[in-house]
Design an enzyme around this catalytic site. Structure first.
Site, mmCIF file in Angstrom:
data_model
loop_
_atom_site.group_PDB
_atom_site.id
_atom_site.type_symbol
_atom_site.label_atom_id
_atom_site.label_comp_id
_atom_site.label_asym_id
_atom_site.label_seq_id
_atom_site.Cartn_x
_atom_site.Cartn_y
_atom_site.Cartn_z
ATOM 1 N N GLY A 58 -17.465 -44.592 3.761
ATOM 2 C CA GLY A 58 -16.142 -43.839 4.467
ATOM 3 C C GLY A 58 -15.656 -45.016 5.005
ATOM 4 O O GLY A 58 -15.934 -46.207 5.297
ATOM 5 N N CYS A 85 -23.473 -47.623 2.085
ATOM 6 C CA CYS A 85 -22.226 -48.216 2.517
ATOM 7 C C CYS A 85 -22.148 -47.805 4.193
ATOM 8 O O CYS A 85 -22.995 -47.956 4.944
ATOM 9 C CB CYS A 85 -20.946 -48.079 1.741
ATOM 10 S SG CYS A 85 -19.805 -49.279 2.301
ATOM 11 N N TYR A 86 -20.846 -47.190 4.244
ATOM 12 C CA TYR A 86 -21.024 -46.661 5.716
ATOM 13 C C TYR A 86 -22.118 -45.894 6.162
ATOM 14 O O TYR A 86 -22.393 -45.824 7.291
ATOM 15 C CB TYR A 86 -19.734 -45.821 5.992
ATOM 16 C CG TYR A 86 -19.471 -45.171 7.433
ATOM 17 C CD1 TYR A 86 -18.687 -46.105 8.261
ATOM 18 C CD2 TYR A 86 -19.953 -44.073 7.922
ATOM 19 C CE1 TYR A 86 -18.647 -45.845 9.465
ATOM 20 C CE2 TYR A 86 -19.633 -43.804 9.263
ATOM 21 C CZ TYR A 86 -19.070 -44.453 9.931
ATOM 22 O OH TYR A 86 -18.982 -43.981 11.174
ATOM 23 N N HIS A 182 -22.785 -49.798 -3.843
ATOM 24 C CA HIS A 182 -22.398 -48.363 -4.062
ATOM 25 C C HIS A 182 -23.302 -48.152 -5.321
ATOM 26 O O HIS A 182 -22.823 -48.681 -6.637
ATOM 27 C CB HIS A 182 -20.880 -48.265 -4.296
ATOM 28 C CG HIS A 182 -20.109 -48.047 -3.073
ATOM 29 N ND1 HIS A 182 -19.962 -46.916 -2.268
ATOM 30 C CD2 HIS A 182 -19.480 -49.093 -2.355
ATOM 31 C CE1 HIS A 182 -19.302 -47.135 -1.167
ATOM 32 N NE2 HIS A 182 -18.983 -48.369 -1.279
ATOM 33 N N GLU A 184 -23.606 -45.254 -6.948
ATOM 34 C CA GLU A 184 -22.794 -44.522 -7.671
ATOM 35 C C GLU A 184 -21.752 -44.915 -8.598
ATOM 36 O O GLU A 184 -21.409 -44.298 -9.561
ATOM 37 C CB GLU A 184 -22.107 -43.456 -6.764
ATOM 38 C CG GLU A 184 -21.153 -43.717 -5.654
ATOM 39 C CD GLU A 184 -21.208 -44.399 -4.502
ATOM 40 O OE1 GLU A 184 -22.493 -45.078 -4.649
ATOM 41 O OE2 GLU A 184 -20.685 -44.662 -3.683
ATOM 42 N N GLY A 238 -6.087 -24.895 -21.717
ATOM 43 C CA GLY A 238 -6.674 -26.345 -21.037
ATOM 44 C C GLY A 238 -8.335 -26.182 -20.924
ATOM 45 O O GLY A 238 -8.656 -25.018 -21.679
ATOM 46 N N ASP A 240 -10.606 -25.783 -18.648
ATOM 47 C CA ASP A 240 -11.132 -24.664 -17.536
ATOM 48 C C ASP A 240 -11.197 -23.256 -18.063
ATOM 49 O O ASP A 240 -12.024 -22.624 -18.227
ATOM 50 C CB ASP A 240 -10.833 -25.066 -16.228
ATOM 51 C CG ASP A 240 -10.691 -26.274 -15.795
ATOM 52 O OD1 ASP A 240 -11.585 -27.206 -16.347
ATOM 53 O OD2 ASP A 240 -10.053 -26.776 -14.871
ATOM 54 N N LYS A 382 -15.857 -31.456 -13.656
ATOM 55 C CA LYS A 382 -15.037 -31.211 -15.064
ATOM 56 C C LYS A 382 -16.048 -31.794 -16.354
ATOM 57 O O LYS A 382 -16.083 -31.421 -17.257
ATOM 58 C CB LYS A 382 -13.973 -32.180 -14.898
ATOM 59 C CG LYS A 382 -12.796 -32.061 -16.051
ATOM 60 C CD LYS A 382 -11.961 -30.937 -15.675
ATOM 61 C CE LYS A 382 -10.791 -30.705 -16.690
ATOM 62 N NZ LYS A 382 -9.967 -29.772 -16.152
#
Ligand code: XMP
Length: 526
Positions: A58, A85-86, A182, A184, A238, A240, A382
């Site tokens: 953050g 991290c934070y 990080h 991720e 689309g 979704d 998504k």
């Protein structure tokens, strides 16, 4: 039926631009997780019953008095905690350690050194399989200006870099871990392994979150929720709404009716393709509302972008409502809301593209229609939605298409929208996109399209001078659509596309390529 929510990880969001990535990685590992604001409240955290908690990065500074803190309950539940991290810095200071401003801000690649057998989280991981020394140097992604300077009691050092003496720490008895880098982010090569060690090895979550299990659960829940009632879905073509259509079709078959509004602002042959895919091939009941004239008429005297958007939104609601009123016994309205929409509307995460979906959400329908909502994708990212789509047989070119704005060509024809302009733009765009596919460039850019400029510029064909319209080509590379870099498409490719467009489509004298980044420009021209 497998309980896909049995083992869950809670991610407390301190506002990092990477927080959604943590959640996506954990899900890819096969474990359900949710992302919630760090100050969500003790009761909620207790009731959530997580098998482990991740504290995200953050923008705050732990060196300031009123910096964001993890709720105390996080350290009272007796479950493993990973601070990133934070999240690591606040964990350190909250548990009695210290943090200071770093002399050098670290942003980008770094190499951490970690000893084997020091800690299960990082032990025996190698970027390079030929590296057989007893310590590993791992490439990681750093982004911080503050660093932990003293370990809390009971913690040991597990990783360091040249600039950051404490780049990782652990209290393996309590199962508390902190990483300054990080995991991720894909630039951290072993990042997913590290997260897997935490989630599966340390938190002991079983991998139940798989595409097949998710589909089976969704279908069962849809059957239960809907019963014998009828459902209406606005199908846009689309990703979704397409996946919602396929899911509902499997769950409730003929009780589903889709309405597809052709507003005259779609891409070349798009309407026919939607009908072909869903109605003809999959047997979904789809009503095609051919409302092109209504949209062109409504737009005929307007050239201001925001007003055009409103007109298109209202016209859509009107057409959709008209079709809905013709149908009997509709109790539910299905929507393609996905997890990032939910997170964004809850204000949990900062720094994410706010994709404007208002008119696709048909939120403006009159209240007396009294539909109940069905939102089967609202827990999914998504990429998870796409994987479900693949399993349900939706063609890849629909699932992996670049985003297309709700108001369609309405925002890509500058100024007043005319049927003639839409026709020209559709043809130019089809050539650009087709050639991107042909040259294996489509998937190398994140969004590409053509824009119609209603100005006349001089050209010369044979001996004749002619004054015709201009087409702008736009292609961008972006991760979150909040910022974007114009794609460095090869000159020869642009030359080829430009020649095809000018030679094959009447009324175009010139093709230009947009070399503006976002910011300061936006992706769409409006
Ligand atoms: P801008 O132009 O703001 O676009 O840089 C960022 C991303 O959002 C898409 N976009 C929309 N998507 N409805 C949508 O579903 C809309 O009204 C809309 N307007 C812009 C745009 O294509 C880009 O991907």
């Amino acid at each position: 039926m497998t309980n896909i929510h049995l083992n869950k990880i809670l991610i407390l969001d301190f506002g990092s631009q990477y927080t959604q990535l943590i959640a996506r990685r954990v899900r890819e590992i096969g474990v359900y997780c949710e992302l919630l604001p760090y100050d969500i409240g003790d009761d909620f955290i207790k009731d959530f019953n997580p098998k482990g908690i991740i504290l995200s990065g953050g923008p705050d500074a732990v060196t300031l008095d009123n910096s964001a803190k993890a709720p105390n309950i996080v350290f009272e539940l007796g479950v493993p905690v990973l601070g990133i991290c934070y999240g690591m810095q606040t964990m350190a200071t909250q548990l009695g350690g210290q943090a200071i401003s770093a002399d050098k801000h670290e942003y980008g690649f770094a190499q951490i050194k970690c000893e084997d057998n020091q800690c299960y989280l990082l032990s025996e991981l190698r970027d390079d399989t030929h590296n057989i020394t007893k310590h590993a140097l791992l490439d990681v992604w750093m982004s911080h200006g503050i660093k932990v300077s003293a370990l809390p009691e009971g913690f040991k050092l597990i990783a360091s870099t040249d600039n950051c003496a404490i780049a990782g720490f652990a209290d393996e008895k309590k199962h508390y871990y902190g990483l300054q880098f990080h995991p991720e982010v894909t630039h951290t090569k072993q990042g997913k392994h590290i997260l897997e060690r935490f989630v599966v090895g340390i938190c002991r979550c079983e991998k139940k979150w798989t595409t097949d299990n998710i589909i089976a659960n969704l279908i069962q829940n849809l059957k239960k929720q809907i019963g014998k009632s009828n459902v209406l879905l606005g199908l846009s073509g689309g990703v979704d709404s397409s996946v919602v259509a396929a899911l509902l079709h499997q769950a409730i078959g003929a009780q589903l009716t889709c309405v597809f509004v052709d507003n005259g602002l779609l891409r070349l042959n798009e309407g026919d393709e939607v009908m072909q895919t869903f109605a003809n091939n999959m047997g979904v009941k789809v009503i095609r509302a051919n409302a092109q004239k209504k949209f062109y008429d409504a737009l005929s005297n307007e050239d201001k972008p925001e007003a055009k958007r409103k007109i298109i939104g209202h016209a859509f609601i009107e057409v959709f409502e008209q079709e809905a009123r013709k149908l009997d016994n509709i109790k539910f309205l299905a929507q393609g809301t996905i997890y990032p929409d939910v997170i964004e509307s809850a204000g949990a995460v900062s720094g994410k593209a706010k994709v404007i979906k208002s008119h696709h959400n048909v939120g403006g329908l009159p209240k007396e229609l009294k539909f109940k909502l069905v939102e089967p994708l609202k827990e999914l990212f998504k990429d998870e939605v796409r994987q479900i789509g693949v399993k349900l047989g939706i063609p890849a070119h629909i699932l992996y298409r670049h985003p297309f704005p709700g108001p369609g060509l309405g925002v890509r024809i500058l100024g007043q929208v005319k049927q003639e302009y839409a026709g020209i733009l559709r043809l130019a765009d089809a050539i650009f996109i087709q050639e991107l596919y042909n040259h294996n460039l489509y998937n190398k850019v994140n969004q590409a399209f053509s824009v119609f400029l209603p100005i006349k510029s001089v050209g010369v064909t044979g001996d004749e001078r002619r004054y015709d319209y201009v087409i702008a080509l736009r292609a961008v590379e972006t991760i979150d659509f909040m910022t974007a870099r114009w794609a460095r498409l090869p000159y020869d490719f642009l030359d080829f596309v430009s020649n095809r467009i000018i030679n094959e489509i009447p009324r175009i004298s010139r093709v230009v390529y947009d070399v503006s980044g976002k910011p300061p420009a936006t992706i769409e021209w409006e």
